[in-house]
Design a protein around this motif. Structure first.
Motif, PDB file in Angstrom:
ATOM      1  N   ARG A 217       0.821  -1.198   0.000  1.00 42.68           N
ATOM      2  CA  ARG A 217       0.000   0.000   0.000  1.00 42.68           C
ATOM      3  C   ARG A 217       0.868   1.266   0.000  1.00 42.68           C
ATOM      4  O   ARG A 217       0.623   2.207  -0.732  1.00 42.68           O
ATOM      5  N   LEU A 218       1.916   1.213   0.792  1.00 39.23           N
ATOM      6  CA  LEU A 218       2.820   2.375   0.855  1.00 39.23           C
ATOM      7  C   LEU A 218       3.451   2.662  -0.513  1.00 39.23           C
ATOM      8  O   LEU A 218       3.442   3.801  -0.974  1.00 39.23           O
ATOM      9  N   ASP A 220       2.412   1.895  -3.424  1.00 37.03           N
ATOM     10  CA  ASP A 220       1.417   2.280  -4.430  1.00 37.03           C
ATOM     11  C   ASP A 220       0.757   3.616  -4.117  1.00 37.03           C
ATOM     12  O   ASP A 220      -0.074   4.085  -4.883  1.00 37.03           O
ATOM     13  N   SER A 221       1.096   4.207  -2.978  1.00 32.92           N
ATOM     14  CA  SER A 221       0.464   5.464  -2.575  1.00 32.92           C
ATOM     15  C   SER A 221       1.160   6.643  -3.251  1.00 32.92           C
ATOM     16  O   SER A 221       2.224   6.478  -3.836  1.00 32.92           O
ATOM     17  N   PRO A 222       0.552   7.820  -3.174  1.00 31.35           N
ATOM     18  CA  PRO A 222       1.248   8.999  -3.703  1.00 31.35           C
ATOM     19  C   PRO A 222       2.653   9.142  -3.105  1.00 31.35           C
ATOM     20  O   PRO A 222       3.600   9.491  -3.810  1.00 31.35           O
ATOM     21  N   THR A 223       2.774   8.850  -1.810  1.00 28.29           N
ATOM     22  CA  THR A 223       4.080   8.941  -1.153  1.00 28.29           C
ATOM     23  C   THR A 223       5.078   7.972  -1.785  1.00 28.29           C
ATOM     24  O   THR A 223       6.226   8.324  -2.047  1.00 28.29           O
ATOM     25  N   LYS A 225       5.048   6.812  -4.770  1.00 29.15           N
ATOM     26  CA  LYS A 225       5.397   7.268  -6.115  1.00 29.15           C
ATOM     27  C   LYS A 225       6.507   8.317  -6.052  1.00 29.15           C
ATOM     28  O   LYS A 225       7.347   8.390  -6.942  1.00 29.15           O
ATOM     29  N   VAL A 226       6.481   9.129  -4.983  1.00 32.44           N
ATOM     30  CA  VAL A 226       7.556  10.115  -4.832  1.00 32.44           C
ATOM     31  C   VAL A 226       8.868   9.397  -4.499  1.00 32.44           C
ATOM     32  O   VAL A 226       9.944   9.797  -4.958  1.00 32.44           O
ATOM     33  N   VAL A 228       9.771   6.484  -5.582  1.00 28.91           N
ATOM     34  CA  VAL A 228      10.274   5.977  -6.856  1.00 28.91           C
ATOM     35  C   VAL A 228      10.884   7.114  -7.677  1.00 28.91           C
ATOM     36  O   VAL A 228      11.940   6.954  -8.298  1.00 28.91           O
ATOM     37  N   ALA A 229      10.235   8.264  -7.663  1.00 26.24           N
ATOM     38  CA  ALA A 229      10.772   9.419  -8.388  1.00 26.24           C
ATOM     39  C   ALA A 229      12.142   9.801  -7.830  1.00 26.24           C
ATOM     40  O   ALA A 229      13.056  10.144  -8.579  1.00 26.24           O
ATOM     41  N   ALA A 237      13.226  15.422  -9.056  1.00 28.79           N
ATOM     42  CA  ALA A 237      12.143  15.332  -8.069  1.00 28.79           C
ATOM     43  C   ALA A 237      12.124  16.590  -7.196  1.00 28.79           C
ATOM     44  O   ALA A 237      11.064  17.125  -6.870  1.00 28.79           O
ATOM     45  N   PHE A 242       9.332  18.398  -4.733  1.00 29.45           N
ATOM     46  CA  PHE A 242       9.353  17.457  -3.613  1.00 29.45           C
ATOM     47  C   PHE A 242      10.576  17.698  -2.739  1.00 29.45           C
ATOM     48  O   PHE A 242      11.698  17.758  -3.247  1.00 29.45           O
ATOM     49  N   TYR A 247      10.777  12.089   2.134  1.00 32.94           N
ATOM     50  CA  TYR A 247      10.308  10.826   1.555  1.00 32.94           C
ATOM     51  C   TYR A 247      11.334   9.725   1.803  1.00 32.94           C
ATOM     52  O   TYR A 247      10.987   8.573   2.065  1.00 32.94           O
TER      53      TYR A 247
END
Lengths: 367, 259
Positions: A217-218, A220-223, A225-226, A228-229, A237, A242, A247
């Motif tokens: 869940r973590l 796949d969350s917006p967080t 994704k950051v 991964v960025a 990023a 960001f 993060y």
């Protein structure tokens, strides 16, 4: 109108099922494993009373059935540890050489707190393990995330060595057992992996499933994704707005807590903790699991943990003391031929595999 | 404070070792204008840009944005107050899809970045915005391609898309057409022009290709050896003898002498 709505819900449920069925299948197998093992490889003599489920459960507590449950318990514990490492390395791109610090501290905290000096209950000790891991990962995250890449690897290594030395030091023998570690501390009877192997198996399975779902869940969350960025291009990023430090710290703390939980479970299962839990070797183990399975895939590290545990067992049986040599060669072959790990390479090649499958079907159909 | 001034620098200086890369530049850029900075290689254009976007701190001098001193504001904060920049060297997220590259930039300026308990697919608005942007920059047919597989021109378009996704008031474009095929350039310039006209944006552009900037710019500043040599409308700049000597002369001088 209503019809369209129900069709879409239906198809989204089907899509979700299509996406989740491999996970559900594996979970189902893991849930049924003690019974299946009891029925097939358990000692029939162990079933004293009656038939049906209770006799199966008794057989599951015996012989090879008990042994293989133990094997899976260890695989699941390492899978939790490896998933936590994947969150760091695979998703956020943080190469830590000190991840064993959390695993070992979790183990020691559990052993010391339920031990004779403190006599805490399992639940209290578990809560303490989580809180200690939170504090520890916050402090060392803030300190080490100031640098990047190889420098971060070195800094985390230094911190982990610090804890290793602390655990080995004679000064705290009363608490840590110094270089001997702690053995035979009083694990609560209802949780003893020796007497209630199946019970401990399910406890570990619950922890494993929870860890998987939470980490998934973590990421796949917006967080996530950051994160991964940040792994992909930290500079960009930052430029799109960001503050990547937070993060990275989030990933570091989450990884630290799950590693500590894995360590605590390991301590409970083995009823033993040694300084080697905090060693660089332990970090390398989990690094190898993550790389073999596939970084940034979450499923990969689980597979990697399974492969390394099972390989270790079989190779030692077949090759004796020289098994590490064979293991080393296999590891090199995997890194050379599957550069993204097993799951990573499969995913990267999935287009080609699908294309090839289509071509094969067409050829077979005589087109 | 004059509301029509969006960003202003005062006596901006950046010294690298002994080199005065930017040497006392005071410049004002008005809202909703396209302001181009030209100058020969090594004139300090990119350093000046880095000072505007906060990538480096000035040795002395100040930067004001919407009347507020932002000299010490870090780059990730500048994105939130409406300053976005693109890079001369392509700077994307190579292994993420084209869509995800742009979606991230849209998410960055939203307020959902720390919702770590929710699936990112629930936040449709960022994906919809990303789709719209990709349509605008002409990448709508390649949304699922990993960014690294885009051709160079596509990466330049993506670079611009990432920038637009965060909906900045001020766009800092560092040679957006660098290395692009000649036939792709008009399309990108058209996007830039449309962004400016429809989105009420302010654009600061660094560009080498004189013919491009003459048509689209409202004002042009010429930098030379770290200093502001001249500033004016494109026509004024083209007619300015100092500029001709220092900039155009530098570029074409050898050719003329050769004849």
């Amino acid at each position: 109108m209503n019809e369209t709505l129900s069709t879409t819900t239906h198809s989204s449920a089907r899509r979700r099922l299509a996406q989740w069925w491999p996970y559900l299948l594996i979970l189902g197998l893991l849930v049924l494993f003690p019974l299946l093992a009891g029925a097939t490889i358990g000692d029939p003599a162990a079933a004293q009373d009656g038939a049906g489920l209770s006799s199966l459960m008794q057989r599951a507590e015996s012989g090879a059935a008990k042994f293989w449950q133990g094997m899976i318990i260890q695989i699941l514990i390492f899978a939790i540890f490896a998933m936590s490492y994947d969150l760091l390395l695979g998703y956020t791109g943080i190469l830590s050489f000190g991840h064993a610090m959390f695993f070992g501290t979790g183990g020691y905290a559990m052993a010391i707190l339920i031990g004779r000096n403190f006599n805490w209950s399992f639940g209290m000790a578990l809560l303490a393990v989580i809180l200690i891991a939170l504090a520890q990962s916050l402090i060392f995250g803030v300190l080490s995330l100031r640098v990047k890449g190889v420098y971060l690897a070195m800094v985390t290594l230094a911190f982990a060595e610090m804890f290793y030395i602390l655990a080995e030091a004679g000064d705290f023998r009363k608490y840590t057992g110094a270089d001997d570690g702690l053995h035979g501390f009083p694990v609560p009877g209802w949780l003893s992996a020796t007497d209630h192997r199946t019970r401990f198996y399910y406890l570990t399975l619950i922890f494993f499933v929870a860890a998987f779902l939470i980490i998934k869940r973590l990421v796949d969350s917006p967080t996530g994704k950051v994160m991964v960025a940040t792994r992909e291009n930290e500079h960009r990023a930052t430029m799109i707005g960001f503050n990547t430090f937070w993060y990275k710290l989030t990933a570091f703390v989450a990884a630290g807590v799950f590693a500590a939980l894995a360590g605590a479970l390991s301590a409970m299962y083995l009823v033993s903790v040694t300084p080697s839990m905090l060693s660089l070797g332990r970090t390398i183990d989990v690094l190898a699991m993550t790389i073999i399975g596939g970084m940034g895939t979450l499923v990969g590290p689980i597979l990697g943990a399974s492969i390394i545990q099972l390989l270790g067992y079989w190779l030692e049986r077949w090759f004796g003391a020289s098994w590490t040599l064979v293991y080393g060669i296999l590891f090199m072959l995997i890194v050379i031929f599957l550069p993204y790990g097993i799951v990573g390479t499969l995913r990267a090649r999935s287009f080609q595999i699908r294309d090839g499958w289509k071509q094969l079907q067409q050829t077979l159909a005589g087109k | 404070m004059d509301d029509s001034i969006l960003i202003e620098t005062r006596e901006l200086v950046k010294i690298f070792g002994g080199l005065r890369a930017v040497d006392g530049v005071s410049m004002t850029v008005r809202t909703q204008t396209l302001h181009t900075i030209i100058g020969p290689n090594g004139a300090g254009k990119t350093t000046f840009f880095n000072l505007l976007s906060g990538n480096i701190r000035p040795t002395s001098g100040k930067v004001f944005y919407k009347g507020r001193d932002i000299t010490g504001v870090p780059p990730y904060r500048r994105a939130h107050i409406g300053i976005g920049r693109s890079f001369q060297i392509t700077n994307v997220f190579p292994n993420l899809s084209v869509l995800e590259n742009v979606r991230l930039a849209a998410q960055a300026v939203g307020h959902d970045n720390y919702k770590f308990w929710a699936d990112h697919r629930r936040f449709h608005k960022y994906e919809e915005r990303a789709q719209a942007i990709l349509q605008q920059v002409g990448l709508a047919s390649q949304t699922n391609l990993p960014a690294r597989l885009l051709p160079h021109g596509g990466k330049r378009k993506l670079e611009l898309g990432i920038l637009l996704a965060s909906d900045p008031d001020l766009l800092l474009l560092d040679e957006p057409t660098a290395g692009m095929a000649r036939e792709e350039i008009p399309m990108l310039m058209e996007v830039i022009r449309s962004v400016r006209e429809t989105g009420k944006k302010t654009i600061i552009l660094v560009e080498h290709k004189m013919d491009l900037v003459m048509n689209v710019s409202d004002r042009i500043s010429v930098m030379h050896q770290g200093q502001l040599l001249a500033e004016g409308t494109p026509l004024e700049i083209a007619a300015n003898p100092t500029v001709q000597k220092a900039y155009l002369g530098d570029l074409y001088g050898d050719l003329t002498e050769g004849k």
